[in-house]
Design an enzyme around this catalytic site. Structure first.
Site, PDB file in Angstrom:
ATOM      1  N   HIS A   1     -90.206  -2.599   0.256  1.00 31.03           N
ATOM      2  CA  HIS A   1     -90.693  -3.861   0.799  1.00 31.03           C
ATOM      3  C   HIS A   1     -89.708  -4.992   0.458  1.00 31.03           C
ATOM      4  O   HIS A   1     -89.317  -5.777   1.317  1.00 31.03           O
ATOM      5  CB  HIS A   1     -92.084  -4.158   0.252  1.00 31.03           C
ATOM      6  N   LYS A   2     -89.294  -5.043  -0.816  1.00 32.56           N
ATOM      7  CA  LYS A   2     -88.318  -6.066  -1.225  1.00 32.56           C
ATOM      8  C   LYS A   2     -87.020  -5.898  -0.445  1.00 32.56           C
ATOM      9  O   LYS A   2     -86.388  -6.863  -0.044  1.00 32.56           O
ATOM     10  CB  LYS A   2     -87.983  -5.910  -2.722  1.00 32.56           C
TER      11      LYS A   2
ATOM     12  N   ASP B   1     -85.255  -9.533 -11.516  1.00 28.70           N
ATOM     13  CA  ASP B   1     -86.338  -9.361 -12.474  1.00 28.70           C
ATOM     14  C   ASP B   1     -87.184 -10.624 -12.412  1.00 28.70           C
ATOM     15  O   ASP B   1     -86.641 -11.730 -12.286  1.00 28.70           O
ATOM     16  CB  ASP B   1     -85.798  -9.131 -13.888  1.00 28.70           C
ATOM     17  N   THR B   2     -88.485 -10.432 -12.482  1.00 28.37           N
ATOM     18  CA  THR B   2     -89.412 -11.557 -12.324  1.00 28.37           C
ATOM     19  C   THR B   2     -90.412 -11.580 -13.454  1.00 28.37           C
ATOM     20  O   THR B   2     -90.822 -10.522 -13.948  1.00 28.37           O
ATOM     21  CB  THR B   2     -90.182 -11.421 -10.979  1.00 28.37           C
TER      22      THR B   2
ATOM     23  N   ASP C   1    -101.091 -12.597  -8.483  1.00 26.45           N
ATOM     24  CA  ASP C   1    -101.365 -13.461  -7.325  1.00 26.45           C
ATOM     25  C   ASP C   1    -102.782 -14.049  -7.289  1.00 26.45           C
ATOM     26  O   ASP C   1    -102.934 -15.228  -6.960  1.00 26.45           O
ATOM     27  CB  ASP C   1    -101.089 -12.711  -6.011  1.00 26.45           C
TER      28      ASP C   1
ATOM     29  N   ASN D   1     -86.160   0.350  -5.857  1.00 27.37           N
ATOM     30  CA  ASN D   1     -86.704   1.362  -4.953  1.00 27.37           C
ATOM     31  C   ASN D   1     -87.896   0.789  -4.214  1.00 27.37           C
ATOM     32  O   ASN D   1     -88.630   1.498  -3.551  1.00 27.37           O
ATOM     33  CB  ASN D   1     -87.086   2.635  -5.709  1.00 27.37           C
ATOM     34  N   ASN D   2     -88.072  -0.515  -4.353  1.00 28.90           N
ATOM     35  CA  ASN D   2     -89.165  -1.179  -3.659  1.00 28.90           C
ATOM     36  C   ASN D   2     -88.692  -1.503  -2.235  1.00 28.90           C
ATOM     37  O   ASN D   2     -87.944  -2.443  -2.002  1.00 28.90           O
ATOM     38  CB  ASN D   2     -89.518  -2.457  -4.435  1.00 28.90           C
TER      39      ASN D   2
ATOM     40  N   GLY E   1     -99.919  -8.100  -8.371  1.00 29.09           N
ATOM     41  CA  GLY E   1     -99.668  -8.690  -9.695  1.00 29.09           C
ATOM     42  C   GLY E   1    -100.653  -9.815 -10.012  1.00 29.09           C
ATOM     43  O   GLY E   1    -101.867  -9.668  -9.852  1.00 29.09           O
TER      44      GLY E   1
ATOM     45  N   LYS F   1     -96.583 -17.262   1.652  1.00 27.40           N
ATOM     46  CA  LYS F   1     -96.143 -17.011   0.269  1.00 27.40           C
ATOM     47  C   LYS F   1     -94.629 -16.779   0.254  1.00 27.40           C
ATOM     48  O   LYS F   1     -93.921 -17.301  -0.601  1.00 27.40           O
ATOM     49  CB  LYS F   1     -96.869 -15.793  -0.319  1.00 27.40           C
TER      50      LYS F   1
HETATM   51  P1  IMP Z   1     -90.597  -7.362 -10.799  1.00 29.19           P
HETATM   52  O1  IMP Z   1     -89.468  -7.753 -11.697  1.00 29.19           O
HETATM   53  O2  IMP Z   1     -90.444  -7.888  -9.398  1.00 29.19           O
HETATM   54  O3  IMP Z   1     -90.904  -5.894 -10.846  1.00 29.19           O
HETATM   55  O4  IMP Z   1     -91.901  -8.112 -11.348  1.00 29.19           O
HETATM   56  C1  IMP Z   1     -92.399  -7.855 -12.646  1.00 29.19           C
HETATM   57  C2  IMP Z   1     -93.875  -8.179 -12.708  1.00 29.19           C
HETATM   58  O5  IMP Z   1     -94.088  -9.582 -12.479  1.00 29.19           O
HETATM   59  C3  IMP Z   1     -94.726  -7.471 -11.651  1.00 29.19           C
HETATM   60  O6  IMP Z   1     -95.152  -6.212 -12.097  1.00 29.19           O
HETATM   61  C4  IMP Z   1     -95.900  -8.425 -11.501  1.00 29.19           C
HETATM   62  O7  IMP Z   1     -96.841  -8.227 -12.528  1.00 29.19           O
HETATM   63  C5  IMP Z   1     -95.256  -9.784 -11.718  1.00 29.19           C
HETATM   64  N1  IMP Z   1     -94.871 -10.382 -10.419  1.00 29.19           N
HETATM   65  C6  IMP Z   1     -93.619 -10.430  -9.877  1.00 29.19           C
HETATM   66  N2  IMP Z   1     -93.642 -11.051  -8.693  1.00 29.19           N
HETATM   67  C7  IMP Z   1     -94.925 -11.393  -8.468  1.00 29.19           C
HETATM   68  C8  IMP Z   1     -95.580 -12.054  -7.389  1.00 29.19           C
HETATM   69  O8  IMP Z   1     -94.990 -12.452  -6.368  1.00 29.19           O
HETATM   70  N3  IMP Z   1     -96.899 -12.232  -7.543  1.00 29.19           N
HETATM   71  C9  IMP Z   1     -97.603 -11.817  -8.619  1.00 29.19           C
HETATM   72  N4  IMP Z   1     -97.053 -11.180  -9.632  1.00 29.19           N
HETATM   73  C10 IMP Z   1     -95.716 -10.970  -9.566  1.00 29.19           C
END
Ligand code: IMP
Length: 194
Positions: free
Chosen positions: A13-14, A70-71, A153, A10-11, A151, A173
Site C-alpha cells: 500500500h505504501k 519509520d514513523t 488513527d 513490504n507494505n 494504528g 488523510k
Molecule cells: P511504520 O514505521 O510506518 O511501520 O509505523 C510504525 C507504527 O506507527 C505503526 O505500527 C502504527 O502503530 C503507527 N503509525 C504509523 N503511521 C500511522 C498512521 O498513519 N496512523 C496511525 N498510526 C500510525
C-alpha cells in the site's frame, strides 16, 4: 529514462502510494521485487536511526539507491512516547488495539493531550544519506472514533479538523498526513535530481 529506487518496505500500500506521487521518472521497487526476504533489523533508538538502518541494509547488500521510512506517534505528556516503539508499545506484536489502550490509560486524567505523528525517510542516493521529515500535529482524544485507517488513527484528531484520522476519508488523510508530508519532501528533492 526512469531511475530505479528501492523502498525498503513490504507494505504494498505504501509502495503504490509513493509510486503514484513520484510519477514516471522513478520506478519504486519493493524488497520482494529485489528478492530480499530477510527481516531487516529495526533496533535503533530513534526514527532517524531505524530509517537509516533499513536503507543502509539494502544499500550495503544490493548496492542500489534506496530509501526507508519509520514513523512514530509522539505524545507530549508522555515525553514523546510511544515514539520509535509505536508498533510494539503494549506488546511485541503489532497489536493496534492494545497500543491504543495503553496510551489512553497513560493519559487518564492528563490535561495535555498534544501529540504528533512524525515520519522520517532516510534516502541513500549514490552513497549520500539524506533525511526527510513529515509531521502532523494533533491531540489524543479520550475515546476511539471511526473505523478507517490503522494504528492510532481512531484516537488521533489532527489540529484544525473535526474528524479523527479513522473518520476521515483516506484521500483526505493522505493529503495532510505525516507520511504524505515526508514523501512530498522526498519527491521534491528527487525531482531536482533529474
Ligand atoms: P511504520 O514505521 O510506518 O511501520 O509505523 C510504525 C507504527 O506507527 C505503526 O505500527 C502504527 O502503530 C503507527 N503509525 C504509523 N503511521 C500511522 C498512521 O498513519 N496512523 C496511525 N498510526 C500510525
Amino acid at each position: 529514462m526512469t531511475h530505479e529506487l528501492i523502498f525498503a518496505t513490504n507494505n504494498l500500500h505504501k509502495l503504490s502510494e509513493i509510486q503514484s506521487i513520484v510519477g514516471k521518472n522513478f520506478t519504486i521497487k519493493s524488497l520482494q521485487e529485489i528478492g530480499c526476504t530477510e527481516d531487516i533489523p529495526e533496533t535503533a533508538p530513534t526514527l532517524e536511526g531505524n530509517a537509516l538502518l533499513k536503507a543502509q541494509y539494502i544499500y550495503d547488500r544490493f548496492g542500489k539507491n534506496c530509501f526507508a521510512d519509520d514513523t512514530g506517534l509522539e505524545v507530549e505528556a508522555l515525553d514523546g512516547r510511544p515514539g520509535v516503539f509505536s508498533a510494539r508499545y503494549a506488546t511485541d506484536g503489532h497489536d493496534f488495539e492494545a497500543n491504543i489502550d495503553k496510551v489512553l490509560e497513560e493519559l487518564t486524567g492528563v490535561e495535555n493531550r498534544k501529540a504528533r505523528f512524525r515520519t522520517v525517510i532516510a534516502l541513500i542516493l549514490d552513497g549520500s544519506v539524506r533525511y526527510f521529515e513529515g509531521i502532523v500535529n494533533g491531540e489524543i482524544i479520550s475515546e476511539r472514533k471511526g473505523i478507517k485507517g490503522f494504528g492510532y488513527d481512531p484516537v488521533f484528531l489532527p489540529d484544525g479538523y473535526e474528524q479523527t484520522f479513522a473518520e476521515m476519508p483516506l484521500d483526505e488523510k493522505n493529503k495532510i498526513s505525516h507520511r504524505a508530508r515526508a514523501v512530498s519532501k522526498l519527491v521534491e528533492f528527487l525531482n531536482l535530481k533529474i
